[in-house]
Every structure is written in structure tokens, then in C-alpha cells.
Design an enzyme around this catalytic site. Structure first.
Site, PDB file in Angstrom:
ATOM      1  N   THR A 126      42.016  53.616   4.315  1.00  0.00           N
ATOM      2  CA  THR A 126      40.903  53.721   5.562  1.00  0.00           C
ATOM      3  C   THR A 126      41.850  53.474   6.752  1.00  0.00           C
ATOM      4  O   THR A 126      42.769  54.062   7.314  1.00  0.00           O
ATOM      5  CB  THR A 126      40.716  51.381   4.685  1.00  0.00           C
ATOM      6  OG1 THR A 126      40.210  51.730   4.162  1.00  0.00           O
ATOM      7  CG2 THR A 126      40.586  51.055   6.603  1.00  0.00           C
ATOM      8  N   PHE A 130      42.113  52.984  10.948  1.00  0.00           N
ATOM      9  CA  PHE A 130      41.571  52.117  11.668  1.00  0.00           C
ATOM     10  C   PHE A 130      41.788  52.254  12.754  1.00  0.00           C
ATOM     11  O   PHE A 130      42.084  53.779  13.038  1.00  0.00           O
ATOM     12  CB  PHE A 130      42.769  51.379  11.705  1.00  0.00           C
ATOM     13  CG  PHE A 130      42.571  50.277  10.466  1.00  0.00           C
ATOM     14  CD1 PHE A 130      42.247  49.161   9.801  1.00  0.00           C
ATOM     15  CD2 PHE A 130      43.390  50.760   9.107  1.00  0.00           C
ATOM     16  CE1 PHE A 130      42.461  48.701   9.319  1.00  0.00           C
ATOM     17  CE2 PHE A 130      43.412  50.451   7.919  1.00  0.00           C
ATOM     18  CZ  PHE A 130      42.506  48.766   7.536  1.00  0.00           C
TER      19      PHE A 130
HETATM   20  O1  PPY Z   1      40.302  41.404   5.163  1.00  0.00           O
HETATM   21  C1  PPY Z   1      41.850  42.682   5.587  1.00  0.00           C
HETATM   22  O2  PPY Z   1      42.951  42.349   5.352  1.00  0.00           O
HETATM   23  C2  PPY Z   1      41.287  43.375   6.497  1.00  0.00           C
HETATM   24  O3  PPY Z   1      41.746  43.590   6.976  1.00  0.00           O
HETATM   25  C3  PPY Z   1      39.692  44.500   6.694  1.00  0.00           C
HETATM   26  C4  PPY Z   1      40.042  45.270   5.859  1.00  0.00           C
HETATM   27  C5  PPY Z   1      39.187  44.939   4.253  1.00  0.00           C
HETATM   28  C6  PPY Z   1      39.555  46.168   3.870  1.00  0.00           C
HETATM   29  C7  PPY Z   1      40.267  47.482   3.543  1.00  0.00           C
HETATM   30  C8  PPY Z   1      40.910  47.322   5.123  1.00  0.00           C
HETATM   31  C9  PPY Z   1      40.245  46.099   5.760  1.00  0.00           C
END
Ligand code: PPY
Length: 418
Positions: A275, A277
Site C-alpha cells: 500500500t 501512503f
Molecule cells: O484500517 C487501517 O489499519 C488503515 O490504516 C487503513 C488501511 C487498511 C488496509 C490497508 C492499508 C490501510
């Protein structure tokens, strides 16, 4: 009707380059190259050693060959198709707000409870920062706008699902600037109250993105998925509600933090699950130091281009503006929230309203404007690099509106949570 298509030039999928990352990492985070033996594609409760590879099975390698040739001239011109010259954007990176190199002194707002992936992303990017939990991503952005936090961290895309369009929508509705990117390897675990066995689980709760990433595993388990605000919040709910028929999908760190049992590791449908960010800041908090001077390395510029639509010709023209100057793109996402285009594409995608973008270019109050046709573009190089600047100027000649979202140090390292 809406459809999106994306061409991800997957630099962010690459393993860390041999050069040392400029981030200091907390001891709990190691680059994926050192930590990848914990990846396991199935729901089996233990780790199978497996080397990470790109989805094509080849060893990761850098696939672009363009240098940056950054110009050092500070061109602080926010670029806009209608009002070029009126606008201001700080094309720089900075820890801002009095923070140190490792983010000490900075408050970083994230969505979720302590232990959420976004919090790990913040701590990986800025190990010394103080993290500020927020109920929703919109609250995290609002906290930065009103000065209650210095940064917000927002997941914007994943290798499994592409662009997180709702989060991009949020980014565009606010006037914050992108100051940093961070790629995190996301492992999902199935967590339950101590003593609960997998066979007793009827329901699984988690963030919608986590549930989507684990769809096949959940189908195999025969459980009902139920979305909640965030992964760590799901764990907190299990704990406080003493739920014995429910499991949560969250990180192994969340299991430790809240004292839950891990029923299964590596729940994600694809073993390669990264992911991306973005860290966002108020424009005024970013020092007027050229980004390449601050970072001492490669830079990236993110922008949104609104256009009249009608054909894919505009995409070719955007590609040409960059390629004719030898500029590599790392992201190109085409959004057409227009019924006819969606029907032609036969996407079957649900209707999406036009993309709403905060126009900060005019001298007066920033205004929200709606556009049915937009492109999300990330390119290599700083916005004040003359070639990037010229490419944007060329795009302005045929686009309706262009907003530079930020200019920041490129970081292709994929960090792994241990
Ligand atoms: O729900 C979380 O922990 C988040 O930070 C959002 C998320 C969910 C799944 C992958 C990356 C971020």
C-alpha cells in the site's frame, strides 16, 4: 456511470535500491528485502518462507532510465490552466512545524485506532513523530487544516486494488500538499479473542480495504465480512465487546497491542500486497527549500489534470508532453465520471459523481470545482525542474485545470512491518 483505468508504471513495486534509504526506521520496521520471508499466501496459521517477487515472477528491478536533471531555480508557480501565474505552491520538502529529520516534534494524524496500518506508515516515514488517531480520513485532513496536527497520512493506492479513489477524492477536496510518500508491505492476520478457534468464527470485521484484499480467504472460511472504520478499531471492538463468534483482520502488531490470538497469517489474496501512503501538510508549513536540495535524491511531482473529455486523445497528449522531454511517469489514472464514456467502456462500474477539486489558484477564497474528466499523474522530477515545468505548461494549453498536488522525495523502498 463511472469508469477508471490506470497505467501504473510500477516503480513503487520495486525492492529497495542499494542506496541507503534516507529514512531512519524504527527497529520494528525493516525493508522488505530483509524481511520478506514471512509472506504466505494461504490461511494456514504459519509462515512459509517465500521470496518476494514482482507479480510477473521476475526479480524486481528498476525499469526506468531517466535522470532528473533538476534545475535549482525555485519556481514557486502553482500551475493552472486558467490562471497560470496567479498561483502559489511551495515546491519543497521539509519536516516543517519545527520537526526534526525523524519527525520528532511533529504530530501526524491518521485514521483509526492505535495499531492501524496508517499509523505504522506514519511511524515508518517519521519514526520520531507523535501519532494522532482520528475517526475518519476526513478528520485527519481536517486536523491538519486547523493546526491540530502537522501531517496527515492517507493510503492512496495498493498493488491489489489500484487507486483508492475515495481517498484521492478527499485529497483533492482539501488544500493540503503532498510532502512524502511511503510504501508499506501489508500482511493481514485473522485475530480473535484468546481461546477462540477458527471453527467458532461466524463473522469477520475489518476496514473495507482489508476485507477486499482477503476476499478469497474469507470465502474459503465461509464467514460473513462486515466493514468497520479501521483494522485496529476492529480489534478494539472484539476486545471491548468480548466477541467470541467474531474475528478481525488486522496486523500482527495489533494482535500484540490488544492481546488477541492470531488464528492465521498472510490472509491477503496476493502475497505481494503493498500500500502506498502519502503524507500531507499545510502548504504554509513547507519550507521554501527546493525539494531536490533537501532530499539529495530523486524527486516526484503529483498533479491532477482536468480536461474536456471526449476521447483518449488527451491522454496521448499528456503522455507526449512528458515523453518528449524524457520525463518518466510513475502513475497515470484516467477517471471519466461520464455516463456515455462508461457505457462505451462497458465497465459496469457504479455511478460516481464528478471529481471535486479545491481550486487554490485564484487570489480570493479557494473554491470547489467539479470535473467529470480528470487524470491523476505522478512524474519523476521536481515541479521546478524546467522540463517538468514546461511539460505542465504544455498540458495547460489543452487542459481545463491543472493542480500540482505536491513535489517530494521519491521513495521506492517497500517497508515491511515485523
Ligand atoms: O484500517 C487501517 O489499519 C488503515 O490504516 C487503513 C488501511 C487498511 C488496509 C490497508 C492499508 C490501510
Amino acid at each position: 456511470m463511472a469508469y477508471t483505468s490506470s497505467l501504473h508504471l510500477p516503480k513503487h513495486l520495486l525492492l529497495p535500491s542499494p542506496r541507503r534509504t534516507r529514512h531512519r526506521r524504527p527497529s520494528s520496521f525493516v525493508p522488505v528485502s530483509a524481511a520478506a520471508n514471512k509472506i504466505n499466501g494461504g490461511v494456514n496459521g504459519h509462515h512459509a518462507p517465500e521470496k518476494p517477487a514482482l507479480p510477473n515472477g521476475k526479480a524486481p528491478q528498476h525499469i526506468n532510465g531517466h535522470g532528473n536533471g533538476h534545475g535549482k531555480k525555485g519556481v514557486n508557480g502553482h500551475v493552472n490552466g486558467r490562471h497560470a501565474g496567479n498561483n502559489r505552491i511551495h515546491l519543497s520538502v521539509s519536516t516543517g512545524g519545527g520537526g526534526g529529520q525523524d519527525g520528532s516534534g511533529l504530530r501526524v494524524a491518521f485514521q483509526g485506532a492505535p495499531g492501524a496500518y496508517s499509523e505504522f506508515a506514519a511511524k515508518t516515514a517519521l519514526p520520531g513523530c507523535e501519532t494522532v488517531p482520528c475517526r475518519a480520513f476526513a478528520d485527519a485532513l481536517a486536523a491538519v487544516e486547523r493546526g491540530a496536527a502537522d501531517r496527515a497520512v492517507l493510503p492512496v493506492e495498493s498493488t491489489m486494488e489500484g487507486t483508492a479513489l475515495r481517498n484521492y477524492d478527499l485529497l483533492l477536496r482539501h488544500g493540503l500538499v503532498v510532502v512524502q510518500e511511503i510504501n508499506l508491505f501489508v500482511h493481514y492476520c485473522l485475530l480473535a479473542m484468546p481461546g477462540v478457534r477458527a471453527a467458532e468464527v461466524r463473522r469477520v470485521i475489518s476496514h473495507p480495504m482489508a476485507l477486499a484484499h482477503c476476499g478469497r480467504a474469507l470465502a474459503r472460511l465461509g464467514v460473513d465480512p462486515e466493514p468497520v472504520e479501521d483494522t485496529a478499531g476492529a480489534v478494539e471492538m472484539l476486545r471491548s465487546g468480548r466477541m467470541l463468534d467474531t474475528a478481525a483482520i488486522a496486523s500482527p502488531r495489533a494482535a500484540d497491542l490488544y492481546g488477541l490470538d492470531v488464528l492465521a497469517h498472510g490472509l491477503q489474496d496476493e502475497s505481494w500486497n503493498v500500500t502506498r501512503f502519502l503524507l500531507l501538510s499545510r502548504p504554509s508549513a513547507v519550507a521554501a527549500l527546493p525539494v531536490d536540495a533537501a532530499a539529495g535524491g530523486a524527486t516526484k511531482t503529483s498533479m491532477v489534470v482536468a480536461h474536456r473529455g471526449g476521447s483518449m486523445m488527451v491522454v496521448l497528449k499528456v503522455l507526449s508532453a512528458f515523453s518528449s522531454r524524457g520525463i518518466n511517469l510513475t502513475k497515470l489514472e484516467v477517471i471519466n465520471n461520464d455516463g456515455a464514456a462508461a457505457a462505451d467502456a462497458g465497465s459496469g462500474a457504479g455511478a460516481r459523481p464528478p471529481v471535486v477539486i479545491l481550486d487554490t489558484s485564484a487570489r480570493g477564497k479557494p473554491t470547489l470545482r467539479a470535473f467529470p474528466h480528470v487524470l491523476y499523474v505522478d512524474c519523476e522530477g521536481a515541479a521546478h525542474d524546467p522540463r517538468v515545468h514546461e511539460a505542465i505548461q504544455e498540458i495547460e494549453t489543452f487542459a481545463v485545470f491543472v493542480r500540482v498536488l505536491g513535489c517530494y522525495a521519491a521513495d521506492s523502498t517497500v517497508y515491511d512491518l515485523q
